[in-house]
Motif scaffolding. Structure first.
Motif, mmCIF file in Angstrom:
data_model
loop_
_atom_site.group_PDB
_atom_site.id
_atom_site.type_symbol
_atom_site.label_atom_id
_atom_site.label_comp_id
_atom_site.label_asym_id
_atom_site.label_seq_id
_atom_site.Cartn_x
_atom_site.Cartn_y
_atom_site.Cartn_z
ATOM 1 N N ILE A 146 0.841 -1.194 0.000
ATOM 2 C CA ILE A 146 0.000 0.000 0.000
ATOM 3 C C ILE A 146 0.876 1.245 0.000
ATOM 4 O O ILE A 146 2.075 1.180 0.278
ATOM 5 N N HIS A 147 0.268 2.379 -0.305
ATOM 6 C CA HIS A 147 0.983 3.642 -0.236
ATOM 7 C C HIS A 147 1.192 4.023 1.222
ATOM 8 O O HIS A 147 0.298 3.877 2.057
ATOM 9 N N GLY A 148 2.381 4.508 1.520
ATOM 10 C CA GLY A 148 2.693 4.886 2.884
ATOM 11 C C GLY A 148 2.754 6.392 3.058
ATOM 12 O O GLY A 148 2.775 7.143 2.082
ATOM 13 N N PRO A 149 2.797 6.833 4.295
ATOM 14 C CA PRO A 149 2.707 5.995 5.496
ATOM 15 C C PRO A 149 1.314 5.394 5.655
ATOM 16 O O PRO A 149 0.370 5.840 5.013
ATOM 17 N N SER A 150 1.205 4.390 6.502
ATOM 18 C CA SER A 150 -0.063 3.686 6.652
ATOM 19 C C SER A 150 -1.172 4.653 7.039
ATOM 20 O O SER A 150 -1.030 5.424 7.987
ATOM 21 N N PRO A 151 -2.304 4.629 6.307
ATOM 22 C CA PRO A 151 -3.396 5.552 6.622
ATOM 23 C C PRO A 151 -4.262 5.095 7.788
ATOM 24 O O PRO A 151 -5.175 5.815 8.182
ATOM 25 N N ASP A 152 -3.999 3.916 8.330
ATOM 26 C CA ASP A 152 -4.825 3.410 9.424
ATOM 27 C C ASP A 152 -3.936 2.702 10.438
ATOM 28 O O ASP A 152 -3.204 1.768 10.096
ATOM 29 N N GLU A 153 -4.000 3.142 11.682
ATOM 30 C CA GLU A 153 -3.106 2.621 12.714
ATOM 31 C C GLU A 153 -3.422 1.183 13.107
ATOM 32 O O GLU A 153 -2.641 0.547 13.817
ATOM 33 N N ARG A 154 -4.527 0.638 12.631
ATOM 34 C CA ARG A 154 -4.851 -0.752 12.954
ATOM 35 C C ARG A 154 -4.040 -1.747 12.128
ATOM 36 O O ARG A 154 -3.990 -2.931 12.463
ATOM 37 N N LEU A 155 -3.417 -1.283 11.055
ATOM 38 C CA LEU A 155 -2.633 -2.170 10.202
ATOM 39 C C LEU A 155 -1.196 -2.258 10.699
ATOM 40 O O LEU A 155 -0.626 -1.276 11.168
ATOM 41 N N PHE A 156 -0.607 -3.447 10.581
ATOM 42 C CA PHE A 156 0.829 -3.602 10.778
ATOM 43 C C PHE A 156 1.497 -3.194 9.467
ATOM 44 O O PHE A 156 1.139 -3.701 8.404
ATOM 45 N N TYR A 157 2.478 -2.325 9.536
ATOM 46 C CA TYR A 157 3.019 -1.728 8.312
ATOM 47 C C TYR A 157 4.520 -1.497 8.448
ATOM 48 O O TYR A 157 5.015 -1.113 9.514
ATOM 49 N N ILE A 264 8.799 14.759 -6.462
ATOM 50 C CA ILE A 264 7.612 14.127 -5.887
ATOM 51 C C ILE A 264 7.921 12.648 -5.682
ATOM 52 O O ILE A 264 8.248 11.936 -6.634
ATOM 53 N N ILE A 265 7.826 12.211 -4.442
ATOM 54 C CA ILE A 265 8.234 10.854 -4.086
ATOM 55 C C ILE A 265 7.048 10.079 -3.524
ATOM 56 O O ILE A 265 6.294 10.587 -2.691
ATOM 57 N N GLN A 266 6.899 8.862 -3.994
ATOM 58 C CA GLN A 266 5.855 7.955 -3.512
ATOM 59 C C GLN A 266 6.497 6.875 -2.645
ATOM 60 O O GLN A 266 7.527 6.310 -2.999
ATOM 61 N N HIS A 267 5.886 6.601 -1.503
ATOM 62 C CA HIS A 267 6.378 5.562 -0.605
ATOM 63 C C HIS A 267 5.427 4.373 -0.647
ATOM 64 O O HIS A 267 4.207 4.533 -0.620
ATOM 65 N N LEU A 268 5.999 3.191 -0.721
ATOM 66 C CA LEU A 268 5.219 1.959 -0.711
ATOM 67 C C LEU A 268 5.691 1.085 0.438
ATOM 68 O O LEU A 268 6.887 1.012 0.726
ATOM 69 N N GLY A 269 4.748 0.428 1.086
ATOM 70 C CA GLY A 269 5.110 -0.451 2.185
ATOM 71 C C GLY A 269 4.271 -1.710 2.180
ATOM 72 O O GLY A 269 3.274 -1.820 1.453
ATOM 73 N N LEU A 270 4.682 -2.662 2.989
ATOM 74 C CA LEU A 270 3.957 -3.918 3.121
ATOM 75 C C LEU A 270 3.116 -3.851 4.391
ATOM 76 O O LEU A 270 3.623 -3.518 5.462
ATOM 77 N N ALA A 271 1.834 -4.154 4.247
ATOM 78 C CA ALA A 271 0.909 -4.083 5.374
ATOM 79 C C ALA A 271 0.244 -5.432 5.601
ATOM 80 O O ALA A 271 -0.008 -6.185 4.656
ATOM 81 N N VAL A 272 -0.034 -5.723 6.859
ATOM 82 C CA VAL A 272 -0.718 -6.953 7.257
ATOM 83 C C VAL A 272 -1.959 -6.560 8.042
ATOM 84 O O VAL A 272 -1.903 -5.689 8.913
ATOM 85 N N ARG A 273 -3.067 -7.202 7.733
ATOM 86 C CA ARG A 273 -4.311 -6.845 8.413
ATOM 87 C C ARG A 273 -4.295 -7.327 9.860
ATOM 88 O O ARG A 273 -3.623 -8.310 10.196
ATOM 89 N N PRO A 274 -5.040 -6.659 10.724
ATOM 90 C CA PRO A 274 -5.128 -7.110 12.113
ATOM 91 C C PRO A 274 -5.853 -8.448 12.203
ATOM 92 O O PRO A 274 -6.667 -8.799 11.348
#
Length: 324
Positions: A146-157, A264-274
């Motif tokens: 997903i695009h970072g930083p994580s938009p939801d604090e419930r996700l592990f990112y 203009i920089i895009q950040h991508l990260g790996l997220a895991v659902r709760p």
């Protein structure tokens, strides 16, 4: 081919010294030197230049290192997991990718996962970033880029890569990869953007606010392919990572200019659902696969991105962290 020797080779390449590599590997320096000579003899090429300060890769050595980085780790993971409880996991794993990254990682990861976890049924879904996050929170997607930083604090990112976004136009747009455009120059151009939030659109809007300029969001199209077709006709411009239009660029249908002041920089990260009902070690191994494939793509020039210094495939014990 002895994979142990290949691992020795990669360690020497990383340490740039046979002595230091021997210390890291816990073997005697003469024995390690002998293994290198045997590998070079088997391949019929010299892999290292010997210098007073250590060693450096030859051209053939550099080619071997680039080719091995991902695949060798893949073999090691497969060997480690044979007969382990992880290899016996039988369930669906739903992996999500944004459209701009799907062509880069999708097929590679399915292939790698199939060899390491043969009983896992992997399904890849492609959505815009906002829908991926929503799907994870509703337990419809297990793991996603997903695009970072994580938009939801419930996700592990954890952040994986950053990549520059470029101004993209048709073949007759006059744009050139060697002639950057200032961000303020974008104010006079008609753009096609996805409507999804969060994503590239928000990155551009925030940059425009800081520069106190207006960007013309002329068209909203939630399809990367249609957006590229529209850009190709010359009706609009786009702002995309290079990986999203590499094929069209090679074919001469699209071209681009770097963006500067600011870039203009895009950040991508790996997220895991709760509340993901999978062994923690499986998630760690999955993260390693994603990281290894990403590194291999960057090093062989297929992905114009920079690996994040924060990247590590180990989840923390709580959501909302930049590292999962």
């Amino acid at each position: 081919m002895n994979t142990v020797r290949l691992r020795y080779f990669l360690t020497i390449a990383e340490e740039k010294s046979i002595n230091r590599a021997a210390t890291v590997l816990g073997i005697a320096q003469p024995a390690l030197s002998r293994q290198v000579r045997m590998l070079e003899k088997a391949l019929g090429v010299a892999l290292f230049h010997r210098t007073r300060n250590g060693v450096r890769l030859t051209e053939d050595g550099e080619k071997l290192r680039t080719a091995l980085t991902g695949p060798l780790r893949q073999v090691e993971l497969a060997l480690q997991n044979i007969g382990s409880p992880l290899a016996q996991i039988e369930r669906d794993v739903v992996f999500g990718l944004p459209e701009t990254t799907a062509g880069m990682l999708g097929a590679l990861l399915i292939s790698r996962m199939n060899s390491v976890f043969p009983n896992v049924r992997m399904r890849v879904v492609v959505h815009d970033p906002h829908r991926l996050v929503d799907a994870m929170l509703h337990s419809e997607v297990d793991i996603a880029v997903i695009h970072g930083p994580s938009p939801d604090e419930r996700l592990f990112y954890t952040e994986l890569v950053s990549e520059d976004l470029a101004l993209v136009g048709g073949a007759d747009s006059g744009l050139s990869p060697t002639v950057p455009k200032n961000f303020r120059d974008l104010a006079d151009l008609p753009f096609v953007f996805p409507s999804a939030r969060p994503g590239v659109r928000d990155i551009i809007k925030n940059a425009a606010l800081r520069q106190q300029i207006d960007i013309k969001f002329r068209f909203e199209v939630d399809s990367l392919q249609i957006s590229k077709n529209l850009i190709e006709t010359g009706v609009a411009y786009g702002i995309l990572p290079l990986s999203a239009f590499a094929d069209e660029m090679r074919a001469g249908r699209l071209t681009y200019a770097p963006i500067q002041d600011p870039a203009i920089i895009q950040h991508l990260g790996l997220a895991v659902r709760p509340e993901l009902n999978l062994p923690r070690e499986f998630v760690v191994q999955f993260g390693r696969l994603v990281g290894d494939e990403t590194v291999a793509l960057i090093e062989n020039g297929s992905w114009s991105a920079t690996l994040s210094p924060d990247w590590r495939p180990v989840p923390h014990d709580r959501p909302g962290s930049r590292r999962w």
